[in-house]
Structures are given as structure tokens and as C-alpha cells.
Design a protein around this motif. Structure first.
Motif, PDB file in Angstrom:
ATOM      1  N   ASN A 172       0.874  -1.297  -0.073  1.00  0.00           N
ATOM      2  CA  ASN A 172       0.046  -0.247  -0.090  1.00  0.00           C
ATOM      3  C   ASN A 172       0.889   1.150   0.029  1.00  0.00           C
ATOM      4  N   LYS A 173       0.119   2.350  -0.219  1.00  0.00           N
ATOM      5  CA  LYS A 173       0.995   3.711  -0.247  1.00  0.00           C
ATOM      6  C   LYS A 173       1.704   4.040  -1.390  1.00  0.00           C
ATOM      7  N   VAL A 174       1.799   3.310  -2.775  1.00  0.00           N
ATOM      8  CA  VAL A 174       2.711   3.486  -3.524  1.00  0.00           C
ATOM      9  C   VAL A 174       2.546   4.864  -4.119  1.00  0.00           C
ATOM     10  N   ASP A 175       1.887   5.697  -3.823  1.00  0.00           N
ATOM     11  CA  ASP A 175       1.639   6.983  -4.153  1.00  0.00           C
ATOM     12  C   ASP A 175       2.830   7.633  -3.630  1.00  0.00           C
ATOM     13  N   LEU A 176       3.512   7.190  -2.323  1.00  0.00           N
ATOM     14  CA  LEU A 176       4.575   7.958  -1.974  1.00  0.00           C
ATOM     15  C   LEU A 176       5.947   7.515  -2.425  1.00  0.00           C
ATOM     16  N   SER A 204      -2.811   1.855  -3.810  1.00  0.00           N
ATOM     17  CA  SER A 204      -2.854   3.106  -3.151  1.00  0.00           C
ATOM     18  C   SER A 204      -4.409   3.533  -2.747  1.00  0.00           C
ATOM     19  N   VAL A 205      -4.611   3.523  -1.340  1.00  0.00           N
ATOM     20  CA  VAL A 205      -5.775   3.872  -0.991  1.00  0.00           C
ATOM     21  C   VAL A 205      -6.175   5.279  -1.402  1.00  0.00           C
ATOM     22  N   LYS A 206      -5.101   6.317  -1.211  1.00  0.00           N
ATOM     23  CA  LYS A 206      -5.005   7.627  -1.515  1.00  0.00           C
ATOM     24  C   LYS A 206      -5.536   7.858  -3.024  1.00  0.00           C
ATOM     25  N   GLN A 228       1.289  -4.831  10.162  1.00  0.00           N
ATOM     26  CA  GLN A 228       1.784  -3.834  11.369  1.00  0.00           C
ATOM     27  C   GLN A 228       0.908  -2.706  11.277  1.00  0.00           C
ATOM     28  N   THR A 229       1.146  -1.992  12.272  1.00  0.00           N
ATOM     29  CA  THR A 229       0.095  -0.882  12.684  1.00  0.00           C
ATOM     30  C   THR A 229       0.511   0.433  11.674  1.00  0.00           C
ATOM     31  N   GLY A 230      -0.362   1.079  11.071  1.00  0.00           N
ATOM     32  CA  GLY A 230      -0.188   2.223  10.448  1.00  0.00           C
ATOM     33  C   GLY A 230       0.049   1.981   8.850  1.00  0.00           C
ATOM     34  N   GLY A 232      -2.155   0.910   6.726  1.00  0.00           N
ATOM     35  CA  GLY A 232      -3.249   1.157   6.290  1.00  0.00           C
ATOM     36  C   GLY A 232      -4.523   0.146   6.300  1.00  0.00           C
ATOM     37  N   LYS A 233      -4.420  -0.984   7.037  1.00  0.00           N
ATOM     38  CA  LYS A 233      -5.550  -1.709   6.900  1.00  0.00           C
ATOM     39  C   LYS A 233      -7.077  -1.144   7.250  1.00  0.00           C
ATOM     40  N   SER A 234      -7.137  -0.083   7.944  1.00  0.00           N
ATOM     41  CA  SER A 234      -8.480   0.415   8.398  1.00  0.00           C
ATOM     42  C   SER A 234      -8.767   0.985   6.836  1.00  0.00           C
ATOM     43  N   SER A 235      -7.869   1.890   6.220  1.00  0.00           N
ATOM     44  CA  SER A 235      -8.209   2.587   5.172  1.00  0.00           C
ATOM     45  C   SER A 235      -8.406   1.746   4.002  1.00  0.00           C
ATOM     46  N   LEU A 236      -7.809   0.693   3.902  1.00  0.00           N
ATOM     47  CA  LEU A 236      -8.066  -0.488   3.021  1.00  0.00           C
ATOM     48  C   LEU A 236      -9.370  -1.191   3.163  1.00  0.00           C
ATOM     49  N   VAL A 248      -9.788   5.768  10.783  1.00  0.00           N
ATOM     50  CA  VAL A 248      -8.460   5.590  10.291  1.00  0.00           C
ATOM     51  C   VAL A 248      -7.459   6.406  11.181  1.00  0.00           C
ATOM     52  N   GLY A 249      -6.304   5.753  11.717  1.00  0.00           N
ATOM     53  CA  GLY A 249      -5.269   6.417  12.357  1.00  0.00           C
ATOM     54  C   GLY A 249      -5.654   7.234  13.388  1.00  0.00           C
ATOM     55  N   GLU A 250      -6.397   6.732  14.283  1.00  0.00           N
ATOM     56  CA  GLU A 250      -7.159   7.667  15.340  1.00  0.00           C
ATOM     57  C   GLU A 250      -7.130   7.111  16.723  1.00  0.00           C
ATOM     58  N   LYS A 259      -7.787   2.670  19.431  1.00  0.00           N
ATOM     59  CA  LYS A 259      -8.704   1.826  18.972  1.00  0.00           C
ATOM     60  C   LYS A 259      -8.356   0.170  18.957  1.00  0.00           C
ATOM     61  N   HIS A 260      -6.957   0.170  19.284  1.00  0.00           N
ATOM     62  CA  HIS A 260      -6.524  -1.308  19.389  1.00  0.00           C
ATOM     63  C   HIS A 260      -7.002  -1.971  20.429  1.00  0.00           C
ATOM     64  N   THR A 261      -7.490  -1.183  21.493  1.00  0.00           N
ATOM     65  CA  THR A 261      -8.219  -1.672  22.672  1.00  0.00           C
ATOM     66  C   THR A 261      -9.557  -2.515  22.558  1.00  0.00           C
ATOM     67  N   ILE A 282      -6.372 -10.478  15.607  1.00  0.00           N
ATOM     68  CA  ILE A 282      -5.981 -11.290  14.132  1.00  0.00           C
ATOM     69  C   ILE A 282      -4.920 -10.070  13.511  1.00  0.00           C
ATOM     70  N   ARG A 283      -5.598  -8.891  13.530  1.00  0.00           N
ATOM     71  CA  ARG A 283      -4.335  -7.788  13.124  1.00  0.00           C
ATOM     72  C   ARG A 283      -3.248  -7.819  13.535  1.00  0.00           C
ATOM     73  N   GLU A 284      -2.940  -8.161  14.626  1.00  0.00           N
ATOM     74  CA  GLU A 284      -1.638  -8.143  15.472  1.00  0.00           C
ATOM     75  C   GLU A 284      -0.894  -9.308  15.736  1.00  0.00           C
TER      76      GLU A 284
HETATM   77  N1  LIG Z   1       0.007   8.403   1.350  1.00  0.00           N
HETATM   78  C1  LIG Z   1      -0.867   7.501   1.613  1.00  0.00           C
HETATM   79  N2  LIG Z   1      -1.322   7.388   3.203  1.00  0.00           N
HETATM   80  C2  LIG Z   1      -2.056   6.418   3.307  1.00  0.00           C
HETATM   81  C3  LIG Z   1      -2.570   5.396   2.359  1.00  0.00           C
HETATM   82  N3  LIG Z   1      -3.493   4.548   3.156  1.00  0.00           N
HETATM   83  C4  LIG Z   1      -3.547   4.595   4.165  1.00  0.00           C
HETATM   84  N4  LIG Z   1      -2.881   5.968   4.564  1.00  0.00           N
HETATM   85  C5  LIG Z   1      -2.583   6.774   5.937  1.00  0.00           C
HETATM   86  O1  LIG Z   1      -1.776   5.877   6.721  1.00  0.00           O
HETATM   87  C6  LIG Z   1      -2.198   6.059   8.071  1.00  0.00           C
HETATM   88  C7  LIG Z   1      -2.683   4.982   8.932  1.00  0.00           C
HETATM   89  O2  LIG Z   1      -3.722   4.204   8.183  1.00  0.00           O
HETATM   90  P1  LIG Z   1      -4.706   3.136   9.063  1.00  0.00           P
HETATM   91  O3  LIG Z   1      -5.545   2.678   7.829  1.00  0.00           O
HETATM   92  O4  LIG Z   1      -5.065   3.466  10.301  1.00  0.00           O
HETATM   93  O5  LIG Z   1      -3.728   2.097   9.292  1.00  0.00           O
HETATM   94  P2  LIG Z   1      -3.978   0.436  10.203  1.00  0.00           P
HETATM   95  O6  LIG Z   1      -3.067  -0.565   9.494  1.00  0.00           O
HETATM   96  O7  LIG Z   1      -5.265   0.480  10.019  1.00  0.00           O
HETATM   97  O8  LIG Z   1      -3.402   0.879  11.483  1.00  0.00           O
HETATM   98  P3  LIG Z   1      -3.655   0.130  12.810  1.00  0.00           P
HETATM   99  O9  LIG Z   1      -5.233   0.554  13.168  1.00  0.00           O
HETATM  100  O10 LIG Z   1      -2.735   1.000  13.699  1.00  0.00           O
HETATM  101  O11 LIG Z   1      -3.413  -1.257  12.751  1.00  0.00           O
HETATM  102  C8  LIG Z   1      -3.291   7.101   8.228  1.00  0.00           C
HETATM  103  O12 LIG Z   1      -2.789   8.372   8.228  1.00  0.00           O
HETATM  104  C9  LIG Z   1      -3.726   6.924   6.593  1.00  0.00           C
HETATM  105  O13 LIG Z   1      -4.478   8.076   6.243  1.00  0.00           O
HETATM  106  C10 LIG Z   1      -2.127   5.626   1.047  1.00  0.00           C
HETATM  107  O14 LIG Z   1      -2.537   4.783  -0.095  1.00  0.00           O
HETATM  108  N5  LIG Z   1      -1.290   6.532   0.806  1.00  0.00           N
END
Ligand SMILES: Nc1nc2c(ncn2[C@@H]2O[C@H](COP(=O)(O)OP(=O)(O)OP(=O)(O)O)[C@@H](O)[C@H]2O)c(=O)[nH]1
Ligand SMILES: [Zn+2]
Length: 351
Positions: A172-176, A204-206, A228-230, A232-236, A248-250, A259-261, A282-284
Motif C-alpha cells: 500500500n501507499k505506492v503514491d509515496l 494506493s488507498v489515497k 503492522q500498525t499504520g 493502512g488496514k483500516s483505510s483499505l 483511520v489512524g485515530e 482503537k487497538h483496545t 487477528i490484525r496483530e
Molecule cells: N499516502 C498514503 N497514506 C495512506 C494510504 N493508506 C493509508 N494511509 C494513511 O496511513 C495512516 C494509517 O492508516 P490506517 O488505515 O489507520 O492504518 P492501520 O494499518 O489500520 O493501523 P492500525 O489500526 O494501527 O493497525 C493514516 O494516516 C492513513 O491516512 C495511502 O494509500 N497513501
């Protein structure tokens, strides 16, 4: 639930249920009064009414009870039941298919569980804990930031290979990705995994890139998202379902609880026969307590008998019939996969 179709049970299942009832009667006389007994008695008192049996899938476990989603001829529904279960079924996990009776409007009782097609286990302080059963796809998520960690991908692949679960790898996040060089590195990694037979997608979710291809991969079965955390699982999940299902990420600072709790797991229906299960457990979960055999089994490159170490106690450090060294010499493993394998073997030695 009376409008639901009665599930036809096989003879064996009927016999099992009858056996269960008889056991309950036998147990009644010498069992201490407890909540469970109370429920069982209620169940027994309804015997004459020809209890209907329903099939469902466990979507959450809480101590002695489970949340079960009713299945209608194998299809996921929106109907949930809080169920208790007989003691011998207290190892039920999310993803288990079960048969249950209704006791009353609020409560149901699970009498049988179906055999599992697989079971994913994690270890806490050397103690095995079952996490989820009957998984079709393990969606292994990684991302460009903070860093693309293929060792973690490989750890999950080992779990998938050892549990008969099909992996789907998402980067994920290949836009970066900014430079052509970085883009190429990621493309090579993706191609390598695809050539190994693991479906791997740059997403890329973005930018909404390849979300439709993810959906295509999930047309049937139960799927879990790991990573791993961050990453983008929730975003996906939100992108796949095109809805704001997850935060997402709050972190909720008012209650100081991240939110992990959250301990409940959720089942998100993709279609009648396909669903994604999300829960913190499961996530972790991660690769821990794997032995060397399992680790090596998790590396597809080594599956060819040509690359099986000649000696079972091979230390993989000298050339004497070592499959791993031969694999490297024959250029049948990429540098990054080789390094990950070496690191994982080293970690195993140190643990
Ligand atoms: N640039 C970019 N940022 C993204 C993308 N997908 C997610 N993010 C950002 O990555 C951060 C973490 O996203 P989450 O969806 O909360 O990640 P998670 O894996 O669910 O994290 P945990 O709940 O901690 O396990 C947020 O700030 C999102 O906006 C993407 O495709 N591109
Ligand atoms: Zn070896």
C-alpha cells in the motif's frame, strides 16, 4: 427467527445432538447449579417442541459466550445471536461454523461445531492461543511508509504456508514512491512474489489504485487482514467496502484508549459467500514460536527437493549439501528473500 428455514441435519449430526441431550439429562442430577445448567435445563424443557437447529458462523468470542451470525443456506445474513455453548466447545474461535438452538428470543445454545479447514494459532508466552479458523485468504498488508519491510511479509507467508491459507500480498501507499529507482525496487519485489505464485498488488488507498483488483481476489470465503500498525488496514477496509466502516489512524484521547483496545471482532460481508473478518487479535498476530522445519516450509523456493538440505541437522552455514546455500548459488532466490531467510534463521537460533 422462526421465519428462517430449518436446517436439515445429517444423521450423524442428529445423533450427536441426541447424544448431547442424553448427556445433559445424565449430568443434571449431579451438576452444581450454575448459569450454564440453567440454560441447559431451559433447553431441555423445550425438547418436546422439536427444537430447530440453525447454522451460523462465530464472529466474536467473549468468555463463555459467542456472537454468531446466522447463515441462510450457506449465505451470510445480517442476523446475529448471542450464544452459549456446551463446555466441550469452549475452544470455539472466530470463523468456526456452528449449529445452534434458540433458547429464547435473546439466547441461543451451540451444540456442535463443524470440522475446521484450518486454524491459525498464535503463541503468548509459549502458550498456544487459537485466533481464527476457516480462513481462505490472508491479506498480508505492507506499505511504503514508514518502510517497506519484506521480512514481515515473509513471516506472514510462513504462517500462511503452514496453515494452508492462500496469501494475498498488498503493498500500500505506492503514491509515496518518488524516484524511478524506488519505483523499480518495489516493482521488482512485487514481480518476485508474483512469480513465486503469491498474488501481489501495488495499491494506493489515497489514489484508489487497484482497489477493484483486491475485490476481485476476494470473491469467496473468509478473509483476514494482517500487517503492522499504520500500513493502512483500516483505510483499505474502507476502500474495499467503499464506506467509512473503520476509524483511520485515530486514538481516542478522552478515554485514553486507542482503537487497538477494542476486543470485538467484526465480520464485513462482501457478498453472500465472501466476508472479511477484522479483530485486533487477528490484525496483530505475528510469527512467534515457529520451529525451523516450519520456517523452512514457509519458503516456497525450498520446496523443490533439489533444495532440501541433505542432513536434517544442517546448520546452513557450510556447503555440505545445504539446500539454502545451493539455492543462492543457483540464483533461485532473490537477495532480499535470502537475507530475510538468514535473519529469520538467526532469530530462531537466538530465541
Ligand atoms: N499516502 C498514503 N497514506 C495512506 C494510504 N493508506 C493509508 N494511509 C494513511 O496511513 C495512516 C494509517 O492508516 P490506517 O488505515 O489507520 O492504518 P492501520 O494499518 O489500520 O493501523 P492500525 O489500526 O494501527 O493497525 C493514516 O494516516 C492513513 O491516512 C495511502 O494509500 N497513501
Ligand atoms: Zn542447510
Amino acid at each position: 427467527m422462526s421465519h428462517q428455514k430449518k436446517r436439515h441435519l445429517s444423521l450423524k449430526q442428529q445423533q450427536n445432538i441426541n447424544k448431547h441431550r442424553q448427556k445433559l439429562i445424565a449430568r443434571r442430577s449431579n451438576q452444581r447449579l450454575s448459569d450454564m445448567k440453567h440454560l441447559e435445563e431451559e433447553l431441555l424443557s423445550q425438547q418436546g417442541d422439536q427444537l430447530e437447529t440453525y447454522k451460523g458462523i462465530v464472529i466474536s468470542r467473549y468468555g463463555k459466550s459467542a456472537d454468531v451470525m446466522l447463515l441462510d443456506e450457506g449465505k451470510f445474513t445480517q442476523e446475529h445471536k448471542r450464544c452459549f455453548m456446551k463446555a466441550s466447545l469452549d475452544d470455539l474461535v472466530v470463523g468456526d461454523y456452528v449449529y445452534f438452538h434458540d433458547i429464547n428470543d435473546e439466547q441461543s445454545f451451540i451444540v456442535e461445531k463443524e470440522d475446521r479447514s484450518n486454524l491459525i494459532t498464535r503463541y503468548y508466552f509459549n502458550k498456544a492461543r487459537n485466533i481464527v479458523a476457516n480462513v481462505s485468504t490472508m491479506i498480508i498488508t505492507s506499505s511504503i511508509n514508514p518502510t517497506l519491510n519484506t521480512e514481515i511479509i515473509d513471516r506472514y507467508l510462513i504462517v500462511a504456508e503452514n496453515n494452508g491459507v492462500r496469501p494475498l500480498i498488498l503493498i500500500n501507499k505506492v503514491d509515496l514512491l518518488e524516484t524511478e529507482e524506488d519505483k523499480q525496487i518495489v516493482e521488482d519485489i512485487i514481480q518476485y512474489y508474483n512469480n513465486l505464485g503469491y498474488k501481489t498488488l501495488a495499491v494506493s488507498v489515497k489514489d484508489k489504485l487497484n482497489i477493484d483488483l483486491i475485490r476481485e481476489q476476494l470473491d469467496r470465503g473468509l478473509h483476514i487482514l494482517v500487517g503492522q500498525t499504520g500500513v493502512g488496514k483500516s483505510s483499505l477496509i474502507n476502500a474495499i467496502f467503499n464506506q467509512e466502516l473503520m476509524t483511520v489512524g485515530e486514538i481516542n484521547y478522552d478515554t485514553k484508549l486507542g482503537k487497538h483496545t477494542t476486543t470485538t471482532s467484526r465480520l464485513f460481508k462482501l457478498n453472500d459467500y465472501s466476508a472479511l473478518i477484522d479483530s485486533p487479535g487477528i490484525r496483530e498476530f505475528s510469527l512467534d514460536n515457529y520451529n525451523e522445519t516450519q520456517l523452512l516450509r514457509g519458503y516456497k523456493e525450498l520446496h523443490d527437493s533439489e533444495y532440501t538440505c541433505r542432513f536434517s541437522d544442517c546448520n546452513h552455514n557450510n556447503n555440505l549439501g545445504c539446500g539454502i546455500i545451493k539455492l543462492k548459488e543457483d540464483n533461485k532466490i532473490s537477495e532480499f528473500r535470502y537475507q530475510n531467510l538468514r535473519n529469520l534463521l538467526q532469530q530462531l537460533k537466538e530465541s
